[in-house]
Design a protein around this motif. Structure first.
Motif, PDB file in Angstrom:
ATOM      1  N   UNK A  23      96.938  60.587  87.564  1.00 37.83           N
ATOM      2  CA  UNK A  23      96.764  60.389  86.268  1.00 37.83           C
ATOM      3  C   UNK A  23      96.990  61.413  85.423  1.00 37.83           C
ATOM      4  N   UNK A  24      97.784  61.616  84.337  1.00 41.72           N
ATOM      5  CA  UNK A  24      98.317  62.807  83.710  1.00 41.72           C
ATOM      6  C   UNK A  24      98.050  62.229  82.196  1.00 41.72           C
ATOM      7  N   UNK A  25      96.921  62.934  81.592  1.00 43.49           N
ATOM      8  CA  UNK A  25      96.685  62.604  80.357  1.00 43.49           C
ATOM      9  C   UNK A  25      97.009  63.981  79.382  1.00 43.49           C
ATOM     10  N   UNK A  26      97.732  63.865  78.498  1.00 40.55           N
ATOM     11  CA  UNK A  26      98.066  64.608  77.414  1.00 40.55           C
ATOM     12  C   UNK A  26      97.122  64.963  76.397  1.00 40.55           C
ATOM     13  N   UNK A  27      96.900  66.094  75.984  1.00 38.45           N
ATOM     14  CA  UNK A  27      95.886  66.255  74.981  1.00 38.45           C
ATOM     15  C   UNK A  27      96.350  67.289  73.763  1.00 38.45           C
ATOM     16  N   UNK A  28      95.990  67.277  72.624  1.00 37.59           N
ATOM     17  CA  UNK A  28      96.658  67.998  71.480  1.00 37.59           C
ATOM     18  C   UNK A  28      96.292  67.609  70.288  1.00 37.59           C
ATOM     19  N   UNK A  29      96.983  67.933  69.188  1.00 36.23           N
ATOM     20  CA  UNK A  29      96.597  67.657  67.774  1.00 36.23           C
ATOM     21  C   UNK A  29      98.049  66.707  67.149  1.00 36.23           C
ATOM     22  N   UNK A  30      97.994  66.433  66.041  1.00 34.08           N
ATOM     23  CA  UNK A  30      99.018  65.662  65.520  1.00 34.08           C
ATOM     24  C   UNK A  30     100.403  66.367  65.456  1.00 34.08           C
ATOM     25  N   UNK A  31     100.571  67.697  65.753  1.00 29.52           N
ATOM     26  CA  UNK A  31     101.858  68.319  65.751  1.00 29.52           C
ATOM     27  C   UNK A  31     102.167  68.564  67.041  1.00 29.52           C
ATOM     28  N   UNK A  32     101.562  68.003  68.032  1.00 25.96           N
ATOM     29  CA  UNK A  32     102.074  68.229  69.212  1.00 25.96           C
ATOM     30  C   UNK A  32     103.324  67.337  69.624  1.00 25.96           C
ATOM     31  N   UNK A  33     104.320  67.943  70.587  1.00 27.17           N
ATOM     32  CA  UNK A  33     105.463  67.198  70.706  1.00 27.17           C
ATOM     33  C   UNK A  33     105.111  65.760  71.538  1.00 27.17           C
ATOM     34  N   UNK A  34     104.159  65.767  72.167  1.00 24.00           N
ATOM     35  CA  UNK A  34     103.644  64.613  73.028  1.00 24.00           C
ATOM     36  C   UNK A  34     102.228  64.268  72.347  1.00 24.00           C
ATOM     37  N   UNK A  35     102.090  63.011  71.703  1.00 25.22           N
ATOM     38  CA  UNK A  35     101.128  62.528  71.241  1.00 25.22           C
ATOM     39  C   UNK A  35      99.642  62.667  72.057  1.00 25.22           C
ATOM     40  N   UNK A  36      98.708  63.282  71.527  1.00 21.57           N
ATOM     41  CA  UNK A  36      97.283  63.131  72.386  1.00 21.57           C
ATOM     42  C   UNK A  36      96.972  61.962  72.741  1.00 21.57           C
ATOM     43  N   UNK A  37      96.560  61.653  73.972  1.00 17.04           N
ATOM     44  CA  UNK A  37      96.275  60.502  74.541  1.00 17.04           C
ATOM     45  C   UNK A  37      97.196  59.602  75.412  1.00 17.04           C
ATOM     46  N   UNK A  38      98.525  60.201  75.229  1.00 17.57           N
ATOM     47  CA  UNK A  38      99.677  59.601  75.930  1.00 17.57           C
ATOM     48  C   UNK A  38      99.114  59.749  77.815  1.00 17.57           C
ATOM     49  N   UNK A  39      99.099  58.648  78.220  1.00 19.48           N
ATOM     50  CA  UNK A  39      98.720  58.980  79.604  1.00 19.48           C
ATOM     51  C   UNK A  39      99.784  58.234  80.698  1.00 19.48           C
ATOM     52  N   UNK A  40      99.993  58.976  81.628  1.00 19.63           N
ATOM     53  CA  UNK A  40     100.891  58.448  82.707  1.00 19.63           C
ATOM     54  C   UNK A  40     100.082  58.323  84.091  1.00 19.63           C
ATOM     55  N   UNK A  41     100.565  57.265  84.656  1.00 22.00           N
ATOM     56  CA  UNK A  41      99.888  56.813  86.074  1.00 22.00           C
ATOM     57  C   UNK A  41     100.918  56.845  87.308  1.00 22.00           C
ATOM     58  N   UNK A  42     100.345  57.275  88.111  1.00 20.54           N
ATOM     59  CA  UNK A  42     101.343  57.635  89.266  1.00 20.54           C
ATOM     60  C   UNK A  42     100.632  57.518  90.523  1.00 20.54           C
ATOM     61  N   UNK A  43     101.029  57.881  91.625  1.00 20.38           N
ATOM     62  CA  UNK A  43     100.838  57.882  92.862  1.00 20.38           C
ATOM     63  C   UNK A  43     101.468  59.163  93.823  1.00 20.38           C
TER      64      UNK A  43
END
Length: 268
Positions: free
Chosen positions: A92-112
């Motif tokens: 699981x890859x979960x991105x963190x940051x603020x409103x200025x982040x290029x990838x919105x905070x909370x965006x989560x990718x699931x894989x294996x």
């Protein structure tokens, strides 16, 4: 007694040589948390050289020449792996940051991850991203993971290995292909970490009948590799590409400078 002493000396010499050889492979392991932070900067300088008519139009429109563009990005993520079952484990890859982040905070990718294979990304949860962009982003992330994966190999202190990566640079409606030749040199082992120096050489490998392009470039950086956890603790790279483009209607040069620094903290 002398034979015993000689055998002891040979044993310790052999042990020391083996200690300076590692099995280099970059791979996730089960049940670990990887806190990652990446800083990237890109600076481009475009200088128009001619013809005179073009330079005059730029001046009349008060357009900068040379023209500078600068972009900076900061990305943080928490990559978590689960338990091994039937030869694979979840990622699981979960991105963190603020409103200025290029990838919105909370965006989560699931894989294996299948043991000894490149991670596969299966789905994405990103309410703040457009539905079409989500698919493109997931595909782009898979390409990035595949590109940064290096081949597994045994390497001794002082040895190097080389990897070639194709690069496509769009200029207007044209695409130019370059080859990035990257050399990784194993420099030392310290505190169970392996240190590598990186050097890069860029060379053009495509031709275009409408535009003339000359290009070259170089770069350098370093890797700190956690031997026990088989993962980067630091991946740092700085590079510069110089291009000269011309045809009957225009002539300009481009200097592209980039720097990337990624750090990883690994815990259970």
């Amino acid at each position: 007694m002398k034979k015993l002493l000689l055998l002891s000396i040979l044993f310790f010499i052999s042990y020391e040589i083996q200690a300076q050889e590692i099995l280099f492979k970059v791979a996730y392991k089960p049940n670990l948390v990887y806190k990652q932070s990446m800083e990237s900067t890109s600076k481009n300088t475009v200088t128009y050289l001619g013809p005179n008519e073009l330079l005059k139009r730029l001046e009349e429109k008060n357009l900068e020449n040379p023209k500078y563009t600068l972009s900076k990005n900061h990305i943080e993520s928490t990559n978590s792996t689960g338990s091994l079952k039937n030869g694979k484990f979840p990622l699981t890859i979960k991105f963190e940051g603020d409103e200025k982040s290029i990838i919105p905070s909370g965006t989560t990718i699931y894989g294996h991850v299948v043991i000894d294979k490149t991670p596969e990304l299966d789905s994405i949860n990103a309410p703040k991203l457009d539905s079409l962009y989500r698919i493109d982003f997931l595909s782009s992330m898979q390409k990035v993971i595949s590109q940064v994966s290096l081949p597994e190999q045994k390497i001794k202190l002082g040895e190097s290995f080389v990897r070639e990566m194709p690069i496509s640079i769009p200029i207007g409606k044209f695409n130019f292909n370059l080859t990035n030749t990257i050399t990784y040199t194993f420099k030392k082992i310290e505190n169970n970490n392996a240190y590598f120096d990186i050097t890069q050489i860029y060379a053009i490998n495509s031709k275009n009948t409408d535009l003339s392009l000359k290009a070259n470039g170089s770069g350098n950086g370093q890797i700190i590799y956690d031997i026990e956890n088989t993962f980067y603790l630091l991946y740092e790279l700085n590079s510069t590409i110089n291009m000269h483009v011309s045809n009957e209607e225009m002539e300009f040069k481009v200097v592209s400078e980039s720097s990337t620094k990624q750090t990883t903290n690994i815990s259970k």
